[in-house]
Structure formats: structure tokens, C-alpha cells
Design a protein around this motif. Structure first.
Motif, PDB file in Angstrom:
ATOM      1  N   THR A  49       0.854  -1.191   0.000  1.00 41.02           N
ATOM      2  CA  THR A  49       0.000   0.000   0.000  1.00 41.02           C
ATOM      3  C   THR A  49       0.892   1.244   0.000  1.00 41.02           C
ATOM      4  O   THR A  49       2.046   1.173   0.410  1.00 41.02           O
ATOM      5  N   GLY A  50       0.351   2.377  -0.415  1.00 41.64           N
ATOM      6  CA  GLY A  50       1.128   3.615  -0.379  1.00 41.64           C
ATOM      7  C   GLY A  50       0.927   4.355   0.928  1.00 41.64           C
ATOM      8  O   GLY A  50       0.334   3.837   1.885  1.00 41.64           O
ATOM      9  N   ALA A  51       1.410   5.586   0.973  1.00 37.32           N
ATOM     10  CA  ALA A  51       1.219   6.442   2.152  1.00 37.32           C
ATOM     11  C   ALA A  51      -0.278   6.734   2.321  1.00 37.32           C
ATOM     12  O   ALA A  51      -1.038   6.658   1.356  1.00 37.32           O
ATOM     13  N   PRO A  52      -0.704   7.086   3.536  1.00 34.56           N
ATOM     14  CA  PRO A  52      -2.111   7.446   3.735  1.00 34.56           C
ATOM     15  C   PRO A  52      -2.528   8.584   2.798  1.00 34.56           C
ATOM     16  O   PRO A  52      -1.729   9.477   2.495  1.00 34.56           O
ATOM     17  N   ALA A  53      -3.785   8.540   2.361  1.00 32.53           N
ATOM     18  CA  ALA A  53      -4.270   9.506   1.355  1.00 32.53           C
ATOM     19  C   ALA A  53      -4.058  10.951   1.823  1.00 32.53           C
ATOM     20  O   ALA A  53      -3.627  11.804   1.034  1.00 32.53           O
ATOM     21  N   ALA A  54      -4.322  11.225   3.097  1.00 35.16           N
ATOM     22  CA  ALA A  54      -4.197  12.611   3.571  1.00 35.16           C
ATOM     23  C   ALA A  54      -2.738  13.070   3.552  1.00 35.16           C
ATOM     24  O   ALA A  54      -2.448  14.251   3.311  1.00 35.16           O
ATOM     25  N   ALA A  55      -1.817  12.154   3.780  1.00 33.95           N
ATOM     26  CA  ALA A  55      -0.385  12.496   3.738  1.00 33.95           C
ATOM     27  C   ALA A  55       0.018  12.834   2.304  1.00 33.95           C
ATOM     28  O   ALA A  55       0.775  13.786   2.059  1.00 33.95           O
ATOM     29  N   ILE A  56      -0.513  12.069   1.361  1.00 30.77           N
ATOM     30  CA  ILE A  56      -0.201  12.339  -0.061  1.00 30.77           C
ATOM     31  C   ILE A  56      -0.790  13.694  -0.477  1.00 30.77           C
ATOM     32  O   ILE A  56      -0.123  14.492  -1.143  1.00 30.77           O
TER      33      ILE A  56
END
Ligand SMILES: Cc1ncc(COP(=O)(O)O)c(C=O)c1O
Length: 374
Positions: A37-44
């Protein structure tokens, strides 16, 4: 030479996996400990915004350090000052900093065998001496206070890892307390690698700081926070050790990536999304724990945390590296040879990483079942 270090064999497996993929083969990557998975959406989203509005110079985020201090208070009940955090490019430089700022060349550093490949190799690269303590399934592959008390002469330092790589086992609170007491009595400095905190399937892992306030803690955003490539971590140093560690960081690394610091601050408040990943890992763990014994892999310490299963394959091979290569070529399932984690016993172990999707774990189990039972 004591500074000679061995290659990380899982990298060779990964290279082979990518070569096979380029030939059109379907590959399931269970060789590396990295979330798919990638970084959390809010972090992106924050990173996108910051890219357009910030010069991204050398920088240490006071807000991130303050938020990390709050994290330690809320998670472990431990009070630390924001200034005690040194932000680094992941746990890897934090480990190097902890070792170089604590010990002279020639210092003896105890660690569990099996253990994360970089412990032994970073210690050796600094011309310090790894003292590897064989830890088998009877102690769930973990260091114990008794084992530390028995090392003669006492080592200068010890690296504790809970949950551990490659086994995912956690050292329970009573044993951590006993380890802290032995280290206090024998003058052994503790470096605690807490990179897999947040990823547990039984009791949450406890911080060594709860038992040894002068321990150096190493951690990062790579695992629970799913931000491997953002290269952000920290060394949490005791106030007495801080200046020395700072002197090294200023010379060796300067600062951690500014963009990642902005994103990391936000990631610390993304538990809802991140707990979703933990739920997937928990399911993957159970699927593998149910399936592997059916394939004859019965000698396993069920992982309490992280996203690994370390399995004894001694009844099938005495060369885990060749075994992983054959398994990969035949099935497309990439795994890590135990040799990376244990130069002595590791020839008869392999490590599965289950930080992939549940569909991939199910597919891998099908492929393995067909291969192991023919
Ligand atoms: C036990 C352990 N410590 C440290 C690291 C280094 O992580 P990073 O530098 O990405 O934070 C890893 C990576 O797999 C690990 O397994």
C-alpha cells in the motif's frame, strides 16, 4: 576483516523476480518487508500541496517532533521532550547514528541470531563486533534476560527488536523489564529497534523506554505508516546522549526530507486508514498460519507482529538461497532466504512477508500447495 559485510541475498531474489516478470511471468513479491500500500491519502494530499508552496530546504519540523512526543505519551505513557527526536532518512541511519554515537570501534554489541541483516552488517561496518546470540524456536527466536546475563564478558551494547524481523515475535513486558534490569546491572547500553510497532496481532508491543529510560530508540514511517520510499524515521535519544548524536547527524546526514516530514506529520493522524492495512495483514497471517502446516511447514513461531513468517524448511533443503531461487522459478512466489538473517542456521529457513494483498496471499498458497505436495 571484521568490517567485511555480506550481501543482502533477498535483493538477488528480488532481481531474479523482476527478470522473470519482464519475461511475462506472474510474480508474487513476498521477499521484502515492504507494504504494497502507499502512504495514507491525507499524507499524499499534503505532499501535493507542500510541493507547490514550500521551498523544501534543510529543515527539521518542530511540529513533527512535538507530535511524536505526544505519540509516545499516548501510546506508551512515556514522557519525552520534542527535542529528543532526531529525524532521519528512515530507521537505517538512525541505527547507524545510535551505534556510532554510543560505541567505539572494537565494542561488542549483542543481538539475536536470527536477526535483521543490517544489525550485524552495520555493526561490522563501524568496526564494532557483533556478538550473535543463537535464539531458537524454544525462546521464539528472541533475546532473553538470561541469555544477556550469561554473556562473558558483558557486551558494551545490545540491539533489541520487538516485534522482530524475520520472525515477528514480540518480547513480552516482563521479559523487557528483566532485560532492562540486566543491562542496568551490567552497564550494557540498549538500542531498541521499534520499527514494527503498530503492527501487532496479539498484545501491542511495549516500548523499551517504559523500562529503560536511557535506551536509544530507533523507528520509522516505513512499516505501520506504509511510507517506505519517503525515507523518514527517527532516533529518540536520552537527554544525556542527544548532543553527541546531533554532532554526528549534522556531519553525516544533515536533515531528513522536508516533504516527507510534512507528510509524516499528517500520517500520524491517519489511524483509521492504517488500521485497515493491519486488518489485511492479520487476515493474511491467519491464512498462512492455517495453510503452511498443510504443506509440511510445521515448525513456525506464529508472529505476534510485523508481517513475516519464518519457517523451518530443514526437512527439504540445506541451502535456503538455492531453495528460494527454485521456488521462485517454479511458482513465481518470491521469498527471502534465512541466510540473510542467520549465517549459521539460516540455510534451513525461509521468510515469507505477508505485506501484500489477501488475493496475492491466496494465490501464493495455491501455487505453494501444488509445488510442495508434488
Ligand atoms: C528490523 C528493521 N529495522 C530497520 C529497518 C530499516 O527500515 P527503514 O530504513 O526503511 O526505516 C528494517 C527494514 O526492513 C527492519 O526490518
Amino acid at each position: 576483516m571484521t568490517s567485511d559485510i555480506e550481501p543482502f541475498h533477498a535483493i538477488a531474489i528480488s532481481r531474479l523476480a523482476h527478470a522473470l516478470k519482464a519475461e511475462g511471468r506472474s510474480i508474487i513479491h513476498m521477499e521484502f518487508g515492504q507494504p504494497s500500500t502507499g502512504a495514507p491519502a491525507a499524507a499524499i494530499a499534503t505532499a501535493h500541496h507542500v510541493l507547490d508552496s514550500d521551498g523544501l530546504g534543510y529543515w527539521e519540523s518542530p511540529a513533527l517532533k512535538a507530535r511524536l512526543a505526544r505519540h509516545y505519551l499516548e501510546t506508551y505513557g512515556v514522557t519525552v521532550a520534542p527535542e529528543q527526536f532526531i529525524l532521519t532518512c528512515g530507521a537505517s541511519p538512525a541505527l547507524l547514528l545510535a551505534l556510532i554515537s554510543s560505541f567505539e570501534p572494537g565494542a561488542r554489541i549483542a543481538m539475536a541470531r536470527p536477526g535483521y541483516v543490517a544489525y550485524r552488517n552495520t555493526v561490522k561496518a563501524l568496526r564494532q563486533i557483533p556478538v550473535e546470540i543463537p535464539c531458537d524456536a524454544s525462546v521464539r527466536f528472541q533475546l532473553t534476560a538470561a541469555a544477556l546475563a550469561a554473556i562473558e564478558p558483558a557486551p558494551e551494547g545490545v540491539i533489541i527488536a520487538s516485534p522482530a524481523n524475520p520472525t515477528g515475535t514480540i518480547i513480552e513486558a516482563g521479559e523487557l523489564e528483566a532485560i532492562a534490569a540486566v543491562c542496568r546491572a551490567r552497564g550494557i547500553r540498549i538500542i531498541s529497534d521499534e520499527i514494527y510497532h503498530g503492527l501487532s496481532y496479539v498484545e501491542p508491543a511495549r516500548s523499551m523506554l517504559e523500562f529503560a529510560p536511557d535506551a536509544l530508540v530507533v523507528s520509522s514511517f516505513s512499516k505501520y505508516f506504509s511510507m517506505v520510499g519517503w525515507r523518514l524515521g527517527w532516533l529518540l535519544a536520552s537527554p544525556e546522549h542527544l548532543e553527541k548524536a546531533r554532532t554526528y547527524v549534522g556531519n553525516l546526514f544533515l536533515t531528513a526530507p522536508s516533504l516527507s516530514q510534512h507528510a509524516g506529520l499528517v500520517a500520524l493522524d491517519c489511524d483509521d486508514e492504517l488500521q485497515g492495512h493491519v486488518a489485511v495483514y492479520a487476515r493474511n497471517r491467519q491464512l498462512l498460519l492455517d495453510a503452511l502446516p498443510r504443506l509440511g511447514l510445521t515448525s513456525i513461531a506464529p508472529p505476534d507482529g510485523a508481517f513475516y513468517i519464518y519457517a523451518d524448511i530443514g526437512h527439504l533443503t540445506d541451502n535456503s538461497l538455492e531453495f528460494c531461487q527454485t521456488l521462485l522459478r517454479d511458482t513465481g512466489v518470491a521469498t527471502a532466504p534465512g541466510l540473510d538473517f542467520d549465517p549459521v542456521e539460516g540455510l534451513r529457513f525461509i521468510r515469507f512477508s505477508f505485506a501484500v494483498s489477501t488475493a496475492e496471499v491466496e494465490d501464493a498458497i495455491e501455487r505453494l500447495a501444488a509445488w510442495f505436495t508434488t
